[in-house]
Scaffold this motif. Sequence first.
Motif, mmCIF file in Angstrom:
data_model
loop_
_atom_site.group_PDB
_atom_site.id
_atom_site.type_symbol
_atom_site.label_atom_id
_atom_site.label_comp_id
_atom_site.label_asym_id
_atom_site.label_seq_id
_atom_site.Cartn_x
_atom_site.Cartn_y
_atom_site.Cartn_z
ATOM 1 N N SER A 1 -73.754 19.762 0.620
ATOM 2 C CA SER A 1 -73.175 18.425 0.541
ATOM 3 C C SER A 1 -74.276 17.439 0.906
ATOM 4 N N SER B 1 -74.263 15.178 3.145
ATOM 5 C CA SER B 1 -74.373 15.002 4.594
ATOM 6 C C SER B 1 -74.823 16.274 5.300
ATOM 7 N N TRP C 1 -72.618 18.546 5.981
ATOM 8 C CA TRP C 1 -71.388 18.996 6.614
ATOM 9 C C TRP C 1 -70.427 19.504 5.553
ATOM 10 N N ASP D 1 -67.365 19.482 3.448
ATOM 11 C CA ASP D 1 -66.528 18.361 3.046
ATOM 12 C C ASP D 1 -65.477 18.822 2.035
ATOM 13 N N THR D 2 -64.688 17.883 1.532
ATOM 14 C CA THR D 2 -63.616 18.208 0.604
ATOM 15 C C THR D 2 -64.138 18.926 -0.629
ATOM 16 N N SER D 3 -65.247 18.478 -1.158
ATOM 17 C CA SER D 3 -65.811 19.085 -2.357
ATOM 18 C C SER D 3 -66.221 20.539 -2.114
ATOM 19 N N THR D 4 -66.896 20.807 -1.004
ATOM 20 C CA THR D 4 -67.315 22.183 -0.725
ATOM 21 C C THR D 4 -66.106 23.061 -0.395
ATOM 22 N N SER E 1 -60.990 18.001 5.705
ATOM 23 C CA SER E 1 -61.272 18.454 4.333
ATOM 24 C C SER E 1 -60.370 19.614 3.917
ATOM 25 N N ASN F 1 -56.005 19.177 1.569
ATOM 26 C CA ASN F 1 -56.441 18.800 0.240
ATOM 27 C C ASN F 1 -55.304 19.056 -0.744
#
Length: 157
Positions: A18, A20, A22, A24-27, A56, A59
């Motif tokens: 990601s 950042s 960290w 996150d929602t995508s990962t 995250s 979802n």
Amino acid sequence: MWSTWTEGGPPGTRYNRSKSGWFDTSTFEDWFFSLVLPTLRRQEGKKLLIGDNLSSHINMEVLKACKSHNIEFVALPPNNTHLTQPLDVVYFRPLKLHWHQILDKWKETLEGQRLPTIPKNTFPTLLNKLWENITDNHLKAGFTKTGIFPTDEAPVL
């Protein structure tokens, strides 16, 4: 992503990143749809996915997919993962201790003495050494100690 990350790492490992650094929602979505859902689809009956209340993990796409595939998603209560999260309670401490031993050994090598950080193409091999020493018993012990399975409220109370 580095193409060398797939060489020498634990079998079946999937890497992601990601901006950042960290989770996150995508990962989380990528992890769920590419690894978890295909595995759980092949299993019979009702399934349970336990999240640790990270934002995250809440979802809508994942929750919809869970519902349509007979997967119950349970979020642990916030601010008590030290009591209820199996990985926090039993798994991460030995994992971290073993990881430090692997890093110490690497630092004793010529490469480790010469370089200030682990090269990205070396990391998967070190990760594989860590993974080879983790057993299912470590994971199972976490569920027992937190009272998730077999069910027992005493550890949390």
